[in-house]
Write an enzyme that holds these catalytic residues in place. Structure first.
Site, short mmCIF file in Angstrom:
data_model
loop_
_atom_site.label_atom_id
_atom_site.label_comp_id
_atom_site.label_asym_id
_atom_site.label_seq_id
_atom_site.Cartn_x
_atom_site.Cartn_y
_atom_site.Cartn_z
N HIS A 253 0.85 -1.19 0.00
CA HIS A 253 0.00 0.00 0.00
C HIS A 253 0.89 1.24 0.00
O HIS A 253 1.94 1.24 0.62
CB HIS A 253 -0.91 0.01 1.24
N GLU A 308 -7.87 -5.36 -0.10
CA GLU A 308 -8.41 -6.10 -1.24
C GLU A 308 -8.33 -7.61 -1.04
O GLU A 308 -9.11 -8.36 -1.64
CB GLU A 308 -7.68 -5.70 -2.52
N1 ACO Z 1 3.97 -7.73 -4.49
C1 ACO Z 1 5.28 -7.72 -4.77
N2 ACO Z 1 6.03 -6.61 -4.74
C2 ACO Z 1 5.42 -5.46 -4.42
C3 ACO Z 1 4.06 -5.40 -4.10
C4 ACO Z 1 3.32 -6.60 -4.15
N3 ACO Z 1 2.03 -6.61 -3.87
N4 ACO Z 1 3.73 -4.12 -3.81
C5 ACO Z 1 4.84 -3.39 -3.96
N5 ACO Z 1 5.85 -4.20 -4.32
C6 ACO Z 1 7.23 -3.82 -4.55
C7 ACO Z 1 7.39 -3.12 -5.89
O1 ACO Z 1 7.66 -4.04 -6.92
C8 ACO Z 1 8.53 -2.19 -5.61
O2 ACO Z 1 9.72 -2.93 -5.63
P1 ACO Z 1 11.07 -2.26 -6.20
O3 ACO Z 1 11.25 -0.96 -5.49
O4 ACO Z 1 12.09 -3.29 -5.88
O5 ACO Z 1 10.81 -2.07 -7.66
C9 ACO Z 1 8.31 -1.78 -4.17
O6 ACO Z 1 7.60 -2.85 -3.57
C10 ACO Z 1 7.51 -0.50 -4.00
O7 ACO Z 1 6.56 -0.45 -4.97
P2 ACO Z 1 5.82 0.88 -5.31
O8 ACO Z 1 5.10 0.66 -6.59
O9 ACO Z 1 6.69 2.08 -5.18
O10 ACO Z 1 4.77 0.97 -4.16
P3 ACO Z 1 3.51 1.82 -4.21
O11 ACO Z 1 3.38 2.39 -2.88
O12 ACO Z 1 3.49 2.76 -5.33
O13 ACO Z 1 2.42 0.69 -4.55
C11 ACO Z 1 0.52 -0.62 -4.61
C12 ACO Z 1 1.28 0.47 -3.85
C13 ACO Z 1 0.22 -0.11 -6.01
C14 ACO Z 1 -0.76 -0.92 -3.88
C15 ACO Z 1 1.42 -1.88 -4.71
O14 ACO Z 1 1.74 -2.34 -3.40
C16 ACO Z 1 0.78 -3.00 -5.51
O15 ACO Z 1 0.91 -3.00 -6.73
N6 ACO Z 1 0.09 -3.95 -4.83
C17 ACO Z 1 -0.60 -5.03 -5.54
C18 ACO Z 1 -1.93 -4.57 -6.10
C19 ACO Z 1 -2.96 -4.30 -5.02
O16 ACO Z 1 -3.04 -5.02 -4.02
N7 ACO Z 1 -3.76 -3.25 -5.23
C20 ACO Z 1 -4.81 -2.83 -4.26
C21 ACO Z 1 -4.32 -1.69 -3.43
S1 ACO Z 1 -5.45 -1.28 -2.14
C22 ACO Z 1 -6.55 -0.21 -2.85
O17 ACO Z 1 -6.22 0.61 -3.65
C23 ACO Z 1 -7.96 -0.25 -2.46
#
Ligand code: ACO
Length: 367
Positions: A253, A308
């Site tokens: 998140h 989620e």
């Molecule tokens: N699985 C694996 N790796 C992850 C995940 C995940 N669920 N979430 C983040 N990471 C990793 C990224 O690959 C990134 O790695 P890196 O820096 O080595 O490239 C790092 O963690 C940070 O990622 P960001 O994209 O900067 O994190 P951000 O805060 O922008 O992302 C998000 C938040 C979009 C929710 C992300 O965690 C994600 O894609 N999760 C999976 C999708 C999801 O569950 N969506 C629902 C969100 S809740 C809602 O909106 C109601």
């Protein structure tokens, strides 16, 4: 000088883009306050209509009661049902998620009803009709006097739901009705900041919600659980997905660096539902393994379970088809979107940031 933005700047991390009295997210403490109360207390004590009244009152200065909102949503559902042929006309041939977008875009002002009630009421009717249509059935007529959760569930399932099922959907609606400056709410506020109407603002909000990084995640969560299938396959499946660099849906998140407080509220609601088909022990096993694997693979990140993951399990246990999960999320979140749009129109200012130009300059440029 060639200045570039950082990753955080590009994502507007930590940038307050509005003043609001509606909700507050503290990602370090794992705290969510909606209209003055913690989400767990609200889910235990308030109905969707009750929390919606509080959001709308806070945004507009009205003094609506829970009963007022229940009555106006009932009337709005009936009005939307009468307009269904028009609203679903543009949805012909589209998936539930895309047809829902077309349905929202067709909403308009209705005499005697506030736009926010028209929207929240109609979204439940459109979702129900699209789900029925997907299985070849006719739309189920709403029942004006029912609660919004009970009527939404009847229209979705085509039968009268049990009280424990209604309680579970109502808890879900309350839990996800608003959540600070998330991407869809921000989108809604940007549109409202131009003084465009609530129908335009909420249509845009829904479009932002549909992506898998936001409200499009629950369907892929179920697909992941299905693909893993058994306890023995958890480790090999998850490890291989992480090795391929995939994101695991339902984890991570932007704001929460500890567990999303909504995850536990929904987990408790699933336990109370004592359902129907929810394999909570298996889901919990998958969750535990993934949390550990993410900690191991991304030690410098704090990736926890988000809302989620349990949304998917709860909605599935209620018998709602997975293709409708994002529209159902929107039914709940429309309470927040409409309140934020009103608040933005009343107290905000045109949102118009700037960008950093990295493209070519004309050859004759002086600077
Ligand atoms: N699985 C694996 N790796 C992850 C995940 C995940 N669920 N979430 C983040 N990471 C990793 C990224 O690959 C990134 O790695 P890196 O820096 O080595 O490239 C790092 O963690 C940070 O990622 P960001 O994209 O900067 O994190 P951000 O805060 O922008 O992302 C998000 C938040 C979009 C929710 C992300 O965690 C994600 O894609 N999760 C999976 C999708 C999801 O569950 N969506 C629902 C969100 S809740 C809602 O909106 C109601």
């Amino acid at each position: 000088m060639n200045i570039q933005l950082t990753k955080s700047q590009i994502g507007l991390d930590g940038v307050p883009a509005a003043e609001t009295v509606l909700s507050h997210v503290d990602g370090e403490r794992g705290e969510l306050i909606i209209a003055g109360d913690h989400v767990a207390e609200l889910a235990a004590q308030s109905s969707f209509e009750g929390v919606t009244a509080r959001l709308w009152n806070a945004a507009t200065g009205q003094v609506l009661s829970e009963a007022n909102v229940r009555a106006s949503l009932g009337a709005a559902r009936e009005r939307a049902f009468a307009r269904l042929p028009e609203l679903l006309g543009a949805a012909r041939g589209l998936s539930i998620v895309d047809g829902f977008r077309a349905g929202i875009a067709g909403l308009r002002a209705e005499s005697g009803l506030e736009p926010e009630a028209v929207i929240v009421g109609a979204l439940a009717v459109i979702a129900g009709a699209l789900v029925q249509r997907a299985t070849g059935g006719d739309a189920i007529a709403p029942e004006r006097s029912a609660s919004h959760a009970a009527d939404t569930l009847s229209m979705l399932l085509g039968r009268k739901p049990a009280p424990r099922e209604v309680a579970a959907l109502d808890a879900y609606f309350v839990t996800v009705c608003d959540h600070g400056m998330n991407a869809s709410t921000f989108t809604t506020r940007v549109i409202a900041s131009t003084q465009a109407d609530l129908f335009a603002a909420v249509t845009g909000g829904y479009c932002a919600l549909t992506g898998p990084l936001h409200g499009g995640a629950p369907e892929p969560v179920l697909e992941m659980l299905d693909a893993i299938g058994t306890s023995e396959r958890i480790k090999p499946w998850v490890d291989a997905a992480l090795l391929r660099g995939e994101r695991l849906m339902g984890f991570g998140h932007r704001i929460y660096k500890v567990r999303d407080p909504r995850a536990d509220v929904l987990k408790a609601a699933i336990e109370r539902l004592a359902s129907n088909g929810a394999d909570l022990p298996f889901a919990s096993e998958v969750e535990t393994y993934i949390r550990g694997a993410l900690q191991r693979e991304k030690p410098d990140r704090r990736l926890e379970t988000n809302v989620e993951f349990f949304t998917a399990i709860l909605l599935d246990a209620l018998g709602i088809p997975r293709q409708a999960f994002t529209p159902i999320f929107a039914v709940a979140r429309s309470a927040g979107w409409t309140a934020h749009a009103r608040e933005q129109q009343r107290t905000g200012r045109l949102i118009r940031p700037s960008s950093l130009y990295l493209g070519p300059k004309p050859a004759h440029a002086q600077h």
